[in-house]
Enzyme design. Structure first.
Site, PDB file in Angstrom:
ATOM      1  N   GLY A  82      -4.832  -5.410   7.117  1.00 17.60           N
ATOM      2  CA  GLY A  82      -5.923  -4.465   7.297  1.00 17.60           C
ATOM      3  C   GLY A  82      -6.958  -4.846   8.345  1.00 17.60           C
ATOM      4  N   THR A 127       0.828  -1.206   0.000  1.00 16.10           N
ATOM      5  CA  THR A 127       0.000   0.000   0.000  1.00 16.10           C
ATOM      6  C   THR A 127       0.862   1.256   0.000  1.00 16.10           C
ATOM      7  OG1 THR A 127      -1.769  -1.113   1.156  1.00 16.10           O
ATOM      8  CG2 THR A 127      -1.608   1.242   1.532  1.00 16.10           C
ATOM      9  N   GLY A 138     -10.106  -3.742   3.132  1.00 19.78           N
ATOM     10  CA  GLY A 138      -9.243  -3.697   4.312  1.00 19.78           C
ATOM     11  C   GLY A 138      -9.455  -2.387   5.053  1.00 19.78           C
ATOM     12  N   ASP A 139      -8.396  -1.940   5.718  1.00 19.54           N
ATOM     13  CA  ASP A 139      -8.487  -0.717   6.514  1.00 19.54           C
ATOM     14  C   ASP A 139      -8.452   0.552   5.684  1.00 19.54           C
ATOM     15  OD1 ASP A 139      -5.835  -1.628   5.870  1.00 19.54           O
ATOM     16  OD2 ASP A 139      -5.029  -0.042   7.138  1.00 19.54           O
ATOM     17  N   THR A 197      -0.161   0.919   6.899  1.00 19.28           N
ATOM     18  CA  THR A 197      -0.004  -0.210   5.983  1.00 19.28           C
ATOM     19  C   THR A 197       0.195  -1.479   6.799  1.00 19.28           C
ATOM     20  OG1 THR A 197       1.345  -1.221   4.255  1.00 19.28           O
ATOM     21  CG2 THR A 197       2.495   0.278   5.744  1.00 19.28           C
ATOM     22  N   GLY A 198      -0.412  -2.561   6.343  1.00 20.74           N
ATOM     23  CA  GLY A 198      -0.279  -3.818   7.081  1.00 20.74           C
ATOM     24  C   GLY A 198      -1.525  -4.660   6.923  1.00 20.74           C
TER      25      GLY A 198
HETATM   26  N1  ASP Z   1      -3.603  -2.514   4.616  1.00 20.68           N
HETATM   27  C1  ASP Z   1      -3.839  -3.033   3.303  1.00 20.68           C
HETATM   28  C2  ASP Z   1      -5.071  -3.898   3.329  1.00 20.68           C
HETATM   29  O1  ASP Z   1      -5.273  -4.620   4.288  1.00 20.68           O
HETATM   30  C3  ASP Z   1      -2.710  -3.835   2.777  1.00 20.68           C
HETATM   31  C4  ASP Z   1      -1.394  -3.131   2.769  1.00 20.68           C
HETATM   32  O2  ASP Z   1      -1.095  -2.313   3.635  1.00 20.68           O
HETATM   33  O3  ASP Z   1      -0.614  -3.366   1.844  1.00 20.68           O
HETATM   34  O4  ASP Z   1      -5.797  -3.895   2.372  1.00 20.68           O
END
Ligand code: ASP
Length: 347
Positions: free
Chosen positions: A267, A213, A243-244, A264-265
């Protein structure tokens, strides 16, 4: 009588602080914050966190990422230097990263289990707490533009799927055929994920998972903070999963009085822990400085819960923080006379 009221108030303050020691620490932090001068401007970006290890990266690839992070910072920094708004800086910086195939946003987005690209984005203004977000876009070239348009040109905060695409088209945003988003790397990542799943060896998240992300937060000369985030989501996602990122308060938040933040992470954890809003809340209600609040969330709350990822954030003075609990996070920041980009831990 008055004296008792005052003593009562003091006792309550001490109780809120937890202890006298806690209270003096709070006073010290408050004094430190008051002494600070606002940076003329500041910008901070991320390009995703995850199992990003130096030993798995060729020098060429590492250079490509560092160059892309610096070029993205150049885009936003120039706008801020010239007195432009943090909203324009965030939008243009994220457009640059969406157009780069290196990141999981716009071109280079990951694939769903059905082999499609479904894009999410969010945009928030710390000036008036206005926000816009989009989810599940399949044909809008730059989802961050759609998120900003939702904020500025609609009465809503979150639009999804075909309705969001209709809105984006009505706003005159560029659309692209679905295969514009295709990259071989992301396609191969989906094939590996599907193979593991079929063999029954696939955990929801493989050990080498990389979130890609992109996000940007900026503080302009006028003191306004804007935050934005854009993503393809997670490889092999299904059932129109969000996601988040499009959830305001989870992956993105901005408030001129406290901070701007983009996450990012994994979500699902960032939604459950309302990470972006939690940062704002720790600063507003506990009076914690940015760094302390951000580290607490990433290392004391998310990590023990199994929520891999990181965040970038800045406060009203232009202090910057970029903590992550994964092996690495593509990241960088710039303010007058200062610039840093990083990929791995302990750089
Ligand atoms: N946070 C994003 C999601 O869960 C993924 C990412 O951070 O790459 O969609």
């Amino acid at each position: 009588m008055m004296r008792w009221v005052l003593w009562g108030a003091l006792l309550m303050l001490a109780a809120c602080a937890g202890s006298t020691e806690g209270a003096s620490e709070r006073q010290k932090e408050a004094a430190q914050m008051q002494e600070q001068e606002k940076a003329d401007y500041a910008i901070v970006i991320h390009g995703g966190a995850g199992t990003i290890l130096r030993e798995n990266m060729t020098p060429e690839r590492e250079k490509a990422y560092r160059d892309a992070l610096n070029a993205a910072l150049d885009v936003g920094e120039q706008i801020l230097q010239e007195g432009g708004s943090s909203a324009d800086a965030v939008e243009q910086t994220i457009i640059f990263m969406e157009n780069s195939p290196l990141f999981n946003a716009g071109k280079g987005a990951v694939f769903t289990s059905e082999g499609k690209n479904e894009l999410d984005a969010a945009f928030m203004s710390g000036n008036d707490l206005n926000a816009g977000a989009v989810g599940g876009l399949t044909n809008v070239k730059n989802p961050i533009r759609a998120a900003r348009a939702v904020m500025e040109k609609s009465k809503h905060v979150l639009l999804t799927g075909q309705g969001a695409e209709r809105f984006a088209t009505e706003q005159g945003l560029d659309t692209v055929p679905a295969d514009y988003f295709y990259t071989e790397d992301r396609w191969n990542a989906l094939q590996r994920a599907l193979q593991k799943e079929n063999q029954g060896t696939g955990a929801l998240l493989p050990a080498d998972y990389k979130y890609g992300t992109v996000g940007c937060v900026a503080l302009d000369k006028a003191g306004n903070i804007t935050a934005g985030t854009s993503t393809g989501g997670m490889t092999n996602k299904r059932y129109n999963r969000f996601g988040d990122v499009p959830v305001i308060g989870a992956g993105t938040y901005a408030n001129n009085a406290t901070c701007g933040v983009s996450c990012t992470g994994h979500g699902e954890y960032f939604i459950r822990y309302a990470v972006a809003h939690d940062l704002n809340a720790l600063m507003a209600y506990k009076g914690w400085p940015l760094d302390k609040a951000a580290n607490h969330i990433i290392f004391e709350k998310l990590k023990p819960a199994g929520g891999g990822g990181g965040l970038i954030a800045l406060d009203a003075y232009g202090n910057v923080t970029m903590p992550f609990n994964t092996a690495g996070m593509y990241r960088g920041y710039a303010k007058p006379g200062e610039r840093e980009v990083g990929i791995f831990g302990e750089e």
